[in-house]
Design a protein around this motif. Structure first.
Motif, PDB file in Angstrom:
ATOM      1  N   HIS A   1       0.691  -1.268   0.018  1.00  0.00           N
ATOM      2  CA  HIS A   1      -0.007   0.192   0.017  1.00  0.00           C
ATOM      3  C   HIS A   1       0.829   1.314  -0.037  1.00  0.00           C
ATOM      4  CE1 HIS A   1      -4.131  -1.071  -0.055  1.00  0.00           C
ATOM      5  NE2 HIS A   1      -4.084  -1.944   0.963  1.00  0.00           N
TER       6      HIS A   1
ATOM      7  N   SER B   1      -6.632   1.305   5.799  1.00  0.00           N
ATOM      8  CA  SER B   1      -7.313   0.357   5.213  1.00  0.00           C
ATOM      9  C   SER B   1      -8.447  -0.313   6.155  1.00  0.00           C
ATOM     10  CB  SER B   1      -6.322  -0.810   4.617  1.00  0.00           C
ATOM     11  OG  SER B   1      -6.092  -1.571   5.809  1.00  0.00           O
TER      12      SER B   1
ATOM     13  N   GLY C   1      -8.291  -3.203   7.398  1.00  0.00           N
ATOM     14  CA  GLY C   1      -7.818  -3.980   8.444  1.00  0.00           C
ATOM     15  C   GLY C   1      -6.539  -3.222   9.131  1.00  0.00           C
TER      16      GLY C   1
ATOM     17  N   GLY D   1     -10.667   1.958   8.450  1.00  0.00           N
ATOM     18  CA  GLY D   1     -11.878   1.311   7.392  1.00  0.00           C
ATOM     19  C   GLY D   1     -13.081   0.711   8.201  1.00  0.00           C
TER      20      GLY D   1
ATOM     21  N   PRO E   1     -19.320  -2.392   1.794  1.00  0.00           N
ATOM     22  CA  PRO E   1     -18.533  -1.699   2.579  1.00  0.00           C
ATOM     23  C   PRO E   1     -19.218  -0.292   2.621  1.00  0.00           C
ATOM     24  CG  PRO E   1     -17.401  -2.100   0.683  1.00  0.00           C
ATOM     25  CD  PRO E   1     -18.698  -2.611   0.358  1.00  0.00           C
TER      26      PRO E   1
ATOM     27  N   PRO F   1     -17.214   3.943   1.339  1.00  0.00           N
ATOM     28  CA  PRO F   1     -17.420   4.994   0.419  1.00  0.00           C
ATOM     29  C   PRO F   1     -18.809   5.638   0.283  1.00  0.00           C
ATOM     30  CG  PRO F   1     -16.457   2.646  -0.507  1.00  0.00           C
ATOM     31  CD  PRO F   1     -16.971   2.402   0.907  1.00  0.00           C
TER      32      PRO F   1
ATOM     33  N   GLY G   1      -3.748   3.166   0.864  1.00  0.00           N
ATOM     34  CA  GLY G   1      -4.674   2.163   1.590  1.00  0.00           C
ATOM     35  C   GLY G   1      -6.134   2.684   0.906  1.00  0.00           C
ATOM     36  N   GLY G   2      -7.269   1.775   1.291  1.00  0.00           N
ATOM     37  CA  GLY G   2      -8.450   1.901   0.736  1.00  0.00           C
ATOM     38  C   GLY G   2      -9.082   3.302   1.235  1.00  0.00           C
TER      39      GLY G   2
ATOM     40  N   ASN H   1     -10.838   8.236   0.256  1.00  0.00           N
ATOM     41  CA  ASN H   1     -11.867   9.023   0.998  1.00  0.00           C
ATOM     42  C   ASN H   1     -11.681  10.678   0.624  1.00  0.00           C
ATOM     43  OD1 ASN H   1     -12.720  10.901   3.442  1.00  0.00           O
ATOM     44  ND2 ASN H   1     -14.120   9.438   3.260  1.00  0.00           N
TER      45      ASN H   1
ATOM     46  N   THR I   1      -7.657   1.496  -3.102  1.00  0.00           N
ATOM     47  CA  THR I   1      -8.117   0.115  -2.670  1.00  0.00           C
ATOM     48  C   THR I   1      -7.480  -1.074  -3.219  1.00  0.00           C
ATOM     49  OG1 THR I   1      -9.650   0.330  -4.162  1.00  0.00           O
ATOM     50  CG2 THR I   1     -10.487   0.992  -2.189  1.00  0.00           C
TER      51      THR I   1
HETATM   52  O1  KG4 Z   1      -7.144  -1.244   1.325  1.00  0.00           O
HETATM   53  P1  KG4 Z   1      -8.641  -1.744   1.189  1.00  0.00           P
HETATM   54  O2  KG4 Z   1      -9.190  -2.007  -0.068  1.00  0.00           O
HETATM   55  O3  KG4 Z   1      -8.610  -3.185   1.872  1.00  0.00           O
HETATM   56  C1  KG4 Z   1      -7.765  -3.748   2.853  1.00  0.00           C
HETATM   57  O4  KG4 Z   1      -6.532  -3.906   2.831  1.00  0.00           O
HETATM   58  O5  KG4 Z   1      -8.492  -3.575   4.041  1.00  0.00           O
HETATM   59  O6  KG4 Z   1      -9.420  -1.030   2.320  1.00  0.00           O
HETATM   60  C2  KG4 Z   1     -10.782  -1.207   2.367  1.00  0.00           C
HETATM   61  C3  KG4 Z   1     -11.407  -0.315   3.568  1.00  0.00           C
HETATM   62  C4  KG4 Z   1     -13.065  -0.596   3.471  1.00  0.00           C
HETATM   63  O7  KG4 Z   1     -12.967  -0.573   4.876  1.00  0.00           O
HETATM   64  C5  KG4 Z   1     -13.776   0.451   2.957  1.00  0.00           C
HETATM   65  O8  KG4 Z   1     -14.879   0.886   3.506  1.00  0.00           O
HETATM   66  C6  KG4 Z   1     -12.765   1.615   3.015  1.00  0.00           C
HETATM   67  O9  KG4 Z   1     -11.270   1.002   2.716  1.00  0.00           O
HETATM   68  N1  KG4 Z   1     -12.861   2.657   1.757  1.00  0.00           N
HETATM   69  C7  KG4 Z   1     -13.409   3.888   2.132  1.00  0.00           C
HETATM   70  C8  KG4 Z   1     -13.546   4.580   0.950  1.00  0.00           C
HETATM   71  N2  KG4 Z   1     -13.026   3.460  -0.161  1.00  0.00           N
HETATM   72  C9  KG4 Z   1     -12.893   2.402   0.728  1.00  0.00           C
HETATM   73  N3  KG4 Z   1     -13.594   4.530   3.389  1.00  0.00           N
HETATM   74  C10 KG4 Z   1     -13.868   5.687   3.147  1.00  0.00           C
HETATM   75  N4  KG4 Z   1     -14.252   6.405   2.180  1.00  0.00           N
HETATM   76  C11 KG4 Z   1     -13.993   5.848   0.867  1.00  0.00           C
HETATM   77  N5  KG4 Z   1     -14.156   6.784  -0.126  1.00  0.00           N
END
Ligand code: KG4
Ligand code: ZN
Length: 336
Positions: free
Chosen positions: A114, A138, A140, A165, A180, A183, A272-273, A277, A304
């Motif tokens: 990441h 992310s 996790g 996240g 999730p 987003p 990270g995800g 945001n 992500t």
């Molecule tokens: O890095 P990732 O794709 O997967 C992991 O390694 O966990 O992160 C996923 C996380 C989820 O909790 C998702 O709700 C969050 O990233 N996420 C966001 C947004 N896009 C993804 N949280 C807030 N705003 C976003 N736009």
């Protein structure tokens, strides 16, 4: 100038990517829709879905890159952290390719990947200089990383309970939004007032984070409001989302600012995800300007989970000659 094929299968995305000299030639992501019915990722179903998608994903990544299997110099996979059954699918597949093609095998830590997503080469995009800090957020993990070299990373701070996240996903669940929810909170926040409702900032010493208190305060707040007005959520969704998002973002950025000051570093990244945001991206840009930082944010497709970040990390491991044997085993826990 190695050409690397990388596989990511740590959670609920089956992804494959080909990179050549830090340039991403293809980036294929098959998201597993099956988990939507369950309000979270079901590990067993994730493993099965990876098995079904891995050949189409790798095939599509090769086609999109314009490369054929015999042109690949090394095969990379996510070795840790993640769901063990899910990791085993990617590891097994990458090993088979490495064995069949008689090429090196490279294991990658997902959290390091990441961070290194910020080093993907693209026209006109600058990359951070060492040493730099990265806020990795992310589903996790939540970490502040000090990166002193491509493969040298130190965790300066991390979450003591929920990840950023999860904080987004759990507050979204309380609001009745599907998984999730991160987003969706982001989407509804766009029309909301960030100052309307005040949620507590956790008092955690040093550079560590905690989100469980905020989640509980949010749950009680919603329960109380619903006693007074059963339509409270529907009538105030935008303001609720904007207010809670703004608090999560301020918790993250206040610690990042502290880390920057303590280490006297002005090269700062997010990854990270959650770095997708829009509230975090805006406030990060503003904080960067106020503090004279050089800031770096990955393109949305590399925030992500994706295999391009595994490929770029593998590029650096290839240069360093860090290869795995066919006996390599994945680990559910981070190795960084
Ligand atoms: O890095 P990732 O794709 O997967 C992991 O390694 O966990 O992160 C996923 C996380 C989820 O909790 C998702 O709700 C969050 O990233 N996420 C966001 C947004 N896009 C993804 N949280 C807030 N705003 C976003 N736009
Ligand atoms: Zn991830």
């Amino acid at each position: 100038m190695p050409t690397i094929l990388a596989i990511e299968s740590s959670c609920d995305e089956t992804a494959a990517s080909v990179c050549e000299d830090r340039v991403i030639l293809s980036n294929i992501i098959f998201s597993q829709k099956i988990h939507e019915h369950y309000g979270g990722v079901v590990p067993e179903l994730a493993s099965r879905a990876h098995l079904q998608s891995i050949i189409p994903a790798v095939d599509a990544a090769l086609k999109q890159s314009g490369k054929i299997l015999s042109e690949i110099d090394a095969f990379a996979f996510t070795q840790s952290p993640g769901l063990l059954g899910a990791l085993l699918v990617g590891a097994g597949f990458a090993k088979s390719l490495a064995l069949a093609m008689n090429k090196p095998l490279i294991g990658i830590d997902h959290m390091q990947a990441h961070v290194l997503a910020n080093l993907i080469k693209k026209d006109g995009k600058k990359i951070p200089q060492f040493p730099f800090l990265c806020l990795t957020v992310s589903g996790g993990h939540t970490q502040i990383i000090l990166c002193t070299d491509y493969l040298k990373m130190e965790v300066l701070g991390k979450t003591l309970d929920d990840a950023a996240g999860e904080a987004f996903d759990k507050t979204a669940k309380i609001l009745g939004l599907p998984y999730p929810g991160g987003p969706l909170i982001d989407k509804y926040s766009k029309n909301g007032d960030t100052m309307k409702y005040k949620f507590p900032e956790p008092k955690i010493a040093g550079l560590d984070f905690s989100f469980s208190g905020l989640k509980t305060a949010f749950l009680y707040f919603i329960q109380e409001q619903k006693k007074v007005n059963s339509n409270f959520i529907e009538e105030n969704l935008a303001d609720i989302c904007a207010s809670v998002q703004s608090r999560i973002v301020s918790v993250l950025l206040n610690k990042l600012n502290k880390a920057a000051q303590q280490n006297n570093i002005k090269e700062i990244c997010i990854a990270g995800g959650v770095s997708a945001n829009s509230g975090l991206r805006e406030s990060f840009a503003q904080m960067g300007e106020e503090n004279g930082w050089n800031i770096f944010v990955p393109d949305f497709e590399y925030c992500t989970d994706n295999a391009a970040m595994i490929a770029i990390s593998a590029y650096y491991k290839y240069q360093a000659g860090e290869f795995e044997t066919l006996a390599a085993v994945p680990s559910a826990r981070t190795m960084s």
